[in-house]
Design a protein around this motif. Structure first.
Motif, mmCIF file in Angstrom:
data_model
loop_
_atom_site.group_PDB
_atom_site.id
_atom_site.type_symbol
_atom_site.label_atom_id
_atom_site.label_comp_id
_atom_site.label_asym_id
_atom_site.label_seq_id
_atom_site.Cartn_x
_atom_site.Cartn_y
_atom_site.Cartn_z
ATOM 1 N N VAL A 87 -22.002 -43.625 -59.616
ATOM 2 C CA VAL A 87 -21.812 -42.215 -59.273
ATOM 3 C C VAL A 87 -22.182 -41.308 -60.439
ATOM 4 C CG1 VAL A 87 -20.179 -40.467 -58.481
ATOM 5 C CG2 VAL A 87 -19.977 -42.827 -57.660
ATOM 6 N N VAL B 142 -20.798 -39.632 -51.467
ATOM 7 C CA VAL B 142 -20.452 -41.055 -51.442
ATOM 8 C C VAL B 142 -19.784 -41.358 -50.105
ATOM 9 C CG1 VAL B 142 -19.133 -42.906 -52.529
ATOM 10 C CG2 VAL B 142 -20.152 -41.100 -53.940
ATOM 11 N N ILE C 170 -17.880 -44.142 -48.007
ATOM 12 C CA ILE C 170 -17.165 -45.413 -48.165
ATOM 13 C C ILE C 170 -16.739 -45.902 -46.786
ATOM 14 C CG2 ILE C 170 -15.220 -46.594 -49.239
ATOM 15 C CD1 ILE C 170 -15.219 -44.367 -51.367
ATOM 16 N N LEU D 220 -12.764 -44.928 -57.372
ATOM 17 C CA LEU D 220 -12.563 -43.604 -57.970
ATOM 18 C C LEU D 220 -12.788 -43.670 -59.479
ATOM 19 C CD1 LEU D 220 -9.303 -42.732 -56.005
ATOM 20 C CD2 LEU D 220 -11.516 -41.553 -55.746
ATOM 21 N N ARG E 25 -6.339 -39.419 -53.268
ATOM 22 C CA ARG E 25 -7.654 -39.815 -53.792
ATOM 23 C C ARG E 25 -8.423 -38.593 -54.290
ATOM 24 N NH1 ARG E 25 -8.913 -43.453 -48.470
ATOM 25 N NH2 ARG E 25 -7.369 -45.087 -48.858
ATOM 26 N N GLN E 26 -8.308 -37.500 -53.563
ATOM 27 C CA GLN E 26 -9.004 -36.274 -53.979
ATOM 28 C C GLN E 26 -8.465 -35.778 -55.323
ATOM 29 O OE1 GLN E 26 -10.344 -33.047 -51.219
ATOM 30 N NE2 GLN E 26 -8.669 -31.908 -52.162
ATOM 31 N N LEU F 210 -10.055 -37.870 -57.957
ATOM 32 C CA LEU F 210 -11.475 -37.527 -58.073
ATOM 33 C C LEU F 210 -11.665 -36.203 -58.805
ATOM 34 C CD1 LEU F 210 -14.298 -38.566 -57.190
ATOM 35 C CD2 LEU F 210 -14.082 -37.124 -55.155
ATOM 36 N N SER G 25 -15.150 -31.235 -56.569
ATOM 37 C CA SER G 25 -15.315 -32.406 -55.709
ATOM 38 C C SER G 25 -14.298 -32.351 -54.584
ATOM 39 C CB SER G 25 -15.146 -33.697 -56.513
ATOM 40 O OG SER G 25 -13.842 -33.791 -57.054
ATOM 41 N N CYS H 97 -12.612 -34.916 -50.948
ATOM 42 C CA CYS H 97 -12.581 -36.131 -50.132
ATOM 43 C C CYS H 97 -12.351 -35.727 -48.676
ATOM 44 C CB CYS H 97 -11.460 -37.060 -50.586
ATOM 45 S SG CYS H 97 -11.666 -37.734 -52.254
ATOM 46 N N TYR I 264 -16.600 -37.447 -51.517
ATOM 47 C CA TYR I 264 -16.331 -38.788 -50.992
ATOM 48 C C TYR I 264 -15.993 -38.647 -49.501
ATOM 49 C CZ TYR I 264 -16.122 -41.549 -55.345
ATOM 50 O OH TYR I 264 -16.423 -42.232 -56.504
ATOM 51 N N TYR J 76 -14.811 -40.905 -46.067
ATOM 52 C CA TYR J 76 -14.199 -42.186 -45.730
ATOM 53 C C TYR J 76 -14.381 -42.507 -44.238
ATOM 54 C CZ TYR J 76 -12.030 -41.787 -50.313
ATOM 55 O OH TYR J 76 -11.823 -41.659 -51.666
#
Length: 382
Positions: free
Chosen positions: A178, A192, A194, A239, A266-267, A270, A277, A279, A304, A306
């Motif tokens: 990344v 990204v 995933i 991450l 997760r965000q 990140l 950024s 998620c 990101y 998902y």
């Protein structure tokens, strides 16, 4: 019926009707011959110089009158042939690195053939004629390949072999892929994707789909996953991270920030490394309107996304038999999302990866294969 056409066709040498499609009996006869050869594992038999896969491919070409009616049956038989052939030739490599290189070099196709066999069998429906082929495929895949491969892999996977593996590791994904992609000159926003549970062989098929687009340049690599290879730890490892810890309650922390199965958590991780950024969930973007998507991606350097098609259905007892359908849907949906984002926000830079893969066989695990589990202290390794 009066002329006994079906009976007469059965008497015609198959080589004489390879290009004939006036009657469905030609295909019935061809399929019966292929099925018999597979059941007897006479895989090198030919008709008019054509191998079994070549026959299957020829009879499903668009010019043949009954190609649509028989396509899935030929695809079942072709997948069965390839699996039986590949398993009979497979030899396990002696080290983890060699086993990985062997797998990505072609052994992954055994898993693809198994997936394709059941994907088309589920679509066509099981009938009595296919029962022996199905049992043969299941026995070869489970007993001669999967059990043997898993046993030898586990014997090779020592702490030393794992710790000294020289290739890219999953926890290095952000820094290795990344960050490098973001720092390329003349670049732009990186997205990204995933896919939860997308195993390597599915990704290879996805790569083939992407390569069909003349405007797309795609390449593929591989990483050694964290242990255990499961969603929460796998997602955390993708991450940005300097330190991943698991406490006594098996809660995961990335650089001292809690990181469970929450997109918001997760965000937060990140954004600690890349402030601009975000998620998002895959379906929200796939089904979003243009103005909504433009707003979500505005001023973002990294996003990101998902996708949870495969893992969600594979984990449910009632839906686990649908996991190969979910694989195909995931493979088909990702290019759709890429085309949509390219059109809506002019994004051209994508990374696609997975948090973990999976091992699956259709037959249920017999009680004789299960062992009693005593009291153990569980933990994670990364």
């Amino acid at each position: 019926d009066e002329l006994n056409v079906s009976g007469l066709i059965m008497e015609i040498p198959l080589g004489d009707v390879m290009a004939s499609d006036a009657f469905s009996d030609f295909d019935d006869n061809m399929i019966s011959w292929i099925r018999a050869k597979l059941e007897d594992q006479m895989l090198d038999e030919k008709i008019s110089g054509m191998t079994i896969p070549e026959i299957c491919q020829t009879r499903t070409k668009a010019g043949y009158h009954y190609c649509d009616s028989y396509r899935e049956k030929y695809q079942i038989l072709s997948a069965a042939y390839h699996l039986l052939k590949a398993v009979s030739l497979h030899r396990y490599q002696t080290t983890i690195q060699e086993a990985v290189e062997d797998y990505v070099g072609g052994t992954y196709l055994i898993d693809t053939y198994y997936r394709k066999f059941y994907y088309y069998l589920d679509r066509a429906g099981m009938d009595a004629d296919m029962e022996k082929i199905r049992d043969l495929v299941e026995n070869m895949y489970t007993n001669k390949y999967l059990n043997d491969f898993a046993y030898k892999w586990n014997q090779s996977l020592t702490d030393e072999a794992y710790d000294t593996y020289p290739g890219v590791r999953q926890e290095a994904f952000f820094q290795h892929y990344v960050r490098t992609f973001m720092n390329e000159s003349g670049g732009g926003r990186v997205i990204v994707i995933i896919s939860d549970g997308m195993r390597y062989e599915c990704a290879r098929e996805l790569l083939e789909h992407l390569e069909l687009d003349e405007k797309c340049e795609a390449e593929m690599g591989h990483m050694l996953s964290v242990l255990p290879s499961e969603t929460t730890l796998g997602m955390a490892s993708l991450l940005p991270n300097h330190d991943i810890k698991v406490d006594d309650s098996l809660d995961i922390f990335v650089d001292h920030m809690h990181c469970g199965n929450s997109t918001a958590e997760r965000q937060k991780v990140l954004q600690s490394a890349v402030p601009k950024s975000a998620c998002y969930e895959f379906d929200k973007i796939l089904h979003g309107k243009r103005d909504q998507i433009r707003e979500l991606f505005q001023d973002k350097d990294l996003v990101y996304i998902y996708q949870n098609q495969i893992d969600q259905r594979g984990e449910g007892q009632r839906s686990e038999n649908e996991v190969f359908n979910a694989c195909q849907e995931a493979i088909d949906e990702i290019p759709k999302l890429i085309r949509k984002l390219t059109g809506y926000i002019s994004n051209t830079r994508y990374l696609i990866t997975a948090d973990h893969g999976f091992i699956y066989k259709r037959d249920k695990l017999p009680e004789s294969d299960k062992i009693q589990k005593g009291h153990i202290s569980a933990g994670f390794m990364n």
